[in-house]
Scaffold this active site. Structure first.
Site, PDB file in Angstrom:
ATOM      1  N   LYS A   1      11.907   7.180  -8.710  1.00 21.47           N
ATOM      2  CA  LYS A   1      11.961   5.925  -8.544  1.00 21.47           C
ATOM      3  C   LYS A   1      13.620   5.987  -8.943  1.00 21.47           C
ATOM      4  O   LYS A   1      13.554   3.877  -8.680  1.00 21.47           O
ATOM      5  CB  LYS A   1      11.562   5.668  -9.729  1.00 21.47           C
TER       6      LYS A   1
ATOM      7  N   LYS B   1       3.417   7.404  -0.741  1.00 24.36           N
ATOM      8  CA  LYS B   1       2.127   6.764  -1.104  1.00 24.36           C
ATOM      9  C   LYS B   1       1.955   5.620  -1.955  1.00 24.36           C
ATOM     10  O   LYS B   1       3.396   5.059  -1.897  1.00 24.36           O
ATOM     11  CB  LYS B   1       1.530   7.247  -2.675  1.00 24.36           C
TER      12      LYS B   1
ATOM     13  N   LYS C   1       1.829   0.098  -6.355  1.00 15.50           N
ATOM     14  CA  LYS C   1       0.673  -0.826  -6.439  1.00 15.50           C
ATOM     15  C   LYS C   1       2.897  -2.299  -6.732  1.00 15.50           C
ATOM     16  O   LYS C   1       2.751  -3.538  -6.589  1.00 15.50           O
ATOM     17  CB  LYS C   1       0.297  -1.762  -8.064  1.00 15.50           C
TER      18      LYS C   1
END
Ligand code: AQP
Length: 331
Positions: free
Chosen positions: A113, A194, A197
Site C-alpha cells: 500500500k 488482487k 475495492k
C-alpha cells in the site's frame, strides 16, 4: 455449551467487490449459522487512506446495507461499526506497546500500500495492531479472512501469545479460517494483483452494485491470455485462470468440469456465461440493498444493537487487560 465466536470485518474504503464477496461475505453468511458472529465495518481502518468525509459517511451505511443484502442476518449476527465502540482504539494503544517495529516492517500489505500512495501515515503502518485489537477484544475463536490477510492474523496471534505469556491467560489465540474457494480473486485487467475495492480503475473490479450492462462490459474487456483453449493454468494463463476461479466459486462446479464444458468453445462463450452467473448472483443482492437503504431507521437499529452488544463484550476484555498491565481502576 456456548457457541464459538467468529469475528471479521471489512474497511469501507471503496466499492465492495466480488473479491470481498467470495473471500469474506459469502463465508460469513455460511458461518453465522454455526457460530456466535460479529461482523465489523472497520471505519477507523478506512482513515488510513485519504477519504472525502461525506462519501465515507454514506459508504459506511451502504456497507451495512450490503452486508445484510448479501445474507448477513442481523437476527443471527451482530453488525458493528468499529468507531461506535471505543475499546478498539483503547486496546490498540496497549497492544502497540507489545508489538515490535520489526514485525510491522515485515507486513507485506503495508509495503504494497505504501508503494501506491504519497500518504504513508502512521495509521497505515500500525493498521495490523488495530486489527489485532478488533479480534482479541471479543475473544474470537475463528477469523474468516482472504489469503491476503493471513499475515495480519498471524501477528494478532503472536501479540496474544506474547501478552498471555507475560501476564497469564488473557486473550483467546484466534485461528484463521481461509476458505479454499475464492480466497484470492485477482484484478480483471491486471491478474498479477488482487482485486481490491479501492482500486481507482473500476474496470479491474466487479462491484457488488454494478448493473448487468456494466458487468457484461467489464467481463468482456477482462484480460485473457494468448491461445484459445479454456484451461486453468495460473502461470501460463493467469487472466483466464482468475475468471475460471470466479466461475468455479459461483457455480461450485469443479475446475475440470468447467474445462470439459468449454472444450472447443470460444473465450467469448465462456465470458458470456460467466457474466450471466455474476448477474444472477448480484441481481437479488441489488434489489435487497435498495430496499434496505430506503429504511435508514432499520440500519441504525441494527447498528445500535450491534454496538450495545460489542461494548459490553469488549469492555470485559479491556478491563482485564488494564488490570493486568497495572493501570488503576477509576472508582
Ligand atoms: N481479491 C480478494 N479475493 C478474496 N478475498 C478478498 N478480500 C479482499 N480482497 C480480496 C477479503 O475481503 C476482506 C476485506 O478486508 P479489508 O477491507 O479490511 O481489507 P483488504 O484485504 O485490503 O481488502 P481490499 O478489497 O483490497 O480493500 P482495499 O482496496 O480498501 O485495501 C478481507 O477478509 C479480505 O481478505
Amino acid at each position: 455449551m456456548s457457541k464459538k465466536i467468529i469475528l471479521s470485518g471489512i474497511q469501507p474504503s471503496g466499492n465492495l467487490c466480488i473479491g470481498n464477496y467470495l473471500g469474506a461475505l459469502k463465508q460469513w453468511e455460511n458461518l453465522q449459522n454455526e457460530y456466535e458472529s460479529i461482523f465489523l465495518v472497520v471505519d477507523l481502518h478506512a482513515l488510513t487512506i485519504d477519504q472525502i468525509p461525506s462519501e465515507l459517511r454514506n459508504r459506511c451505511l451502504s456497507f451495512v446495507a450490503q452486508y445484510v443484502a448479501c445474507g448477513i442476518n442481523p437476527d443471527k449476527s451482530k453488525i458493528v461499526m468499529q468507531s461506535h465502540v471505543s475499546s478498539h482504539t483503547e486496546l490498540m494503544w496497549v497492544l502497540n506497546c507489545f508489538t515490535y517495529m520489526g514485525e510491522l516492517n515485515r507486513m507485506t500489505q503495508f509495503k504494497d500500500k505504501s508503494k501506491n500512495t504519497k500518504n504513508i501515515n502512521a495509521g497505515l503502518y500500525t493498521y495490523p495492531v488495530l486489527m489485532a485489537s478488533d479480534i482479541l477484544l471479543y475473544q474470537a475463536d475463528l477469523v474468516p479472512v482472504g489469503a491476503d490477510q493471513k499475515q495480519h492474523l498471524e501477528l494478532a496471534r503472536d501479540i496474544a501469545i506474547r501478552f498471555n505469556n507475560k501476564y497469564s491467560e488473557t486473550f483467546k489465540v484466534p485461528e484463521p479460517y481461509i476458505s479454499k474457494n475464492g480466497s484470492r480473486i485477482m484484478s480483471l485487467q491486471n491478474p498479477e494483483s488482487k482485486m481490491s475495492k479501492s482500486d481507482k480503475n473500476l474496470n479491474n473490479i466487479i462491484s457488488l452494485l454494478d448493473d448487468p450492462k456494466t458487468i457484461k462490459k467489464k467481463i468482456n474487456k477482462s484480460v485473457t491470455d494468448s491461445g484459445s483453449e479454456i484451461i486453468y493454468d495460473e502461470i501460463k494463463k493467469p487472466g483466464l485462470s482468475n475468471l475460471i476461479s470466479i466461475y468455479h466459486s459461483l457455480s461450485l462446479e469443479p475446475i475440470n468440469t468447467i474445462e470439459e464444458k468449454y472444450v472447443g468453445k470460444l473465450y467469448s462463450d465462456f465470458k458470456n456465461d460467466l457474466s450471466d452467473l455474476i448477474i444472477e448472483l448480484l441481481n437479488p443482492i441489488n434489489s435487497e440493498y435498495q430496499k434496505i437503504m430506503d429504511d435508514k431507521n432499520y440500519l441504525f437499529d441494527i447498528l445500535k444493537e450491534g454496538s450495545d452488544y460489542a461494548r459490553y463484550k469488549s469492555n470485559k476484555t479491556l478491563s482485564k487487560v488494564y488490570r493486568k498491565v497495572g493501570l488503576v481502576k477509576n472508582k
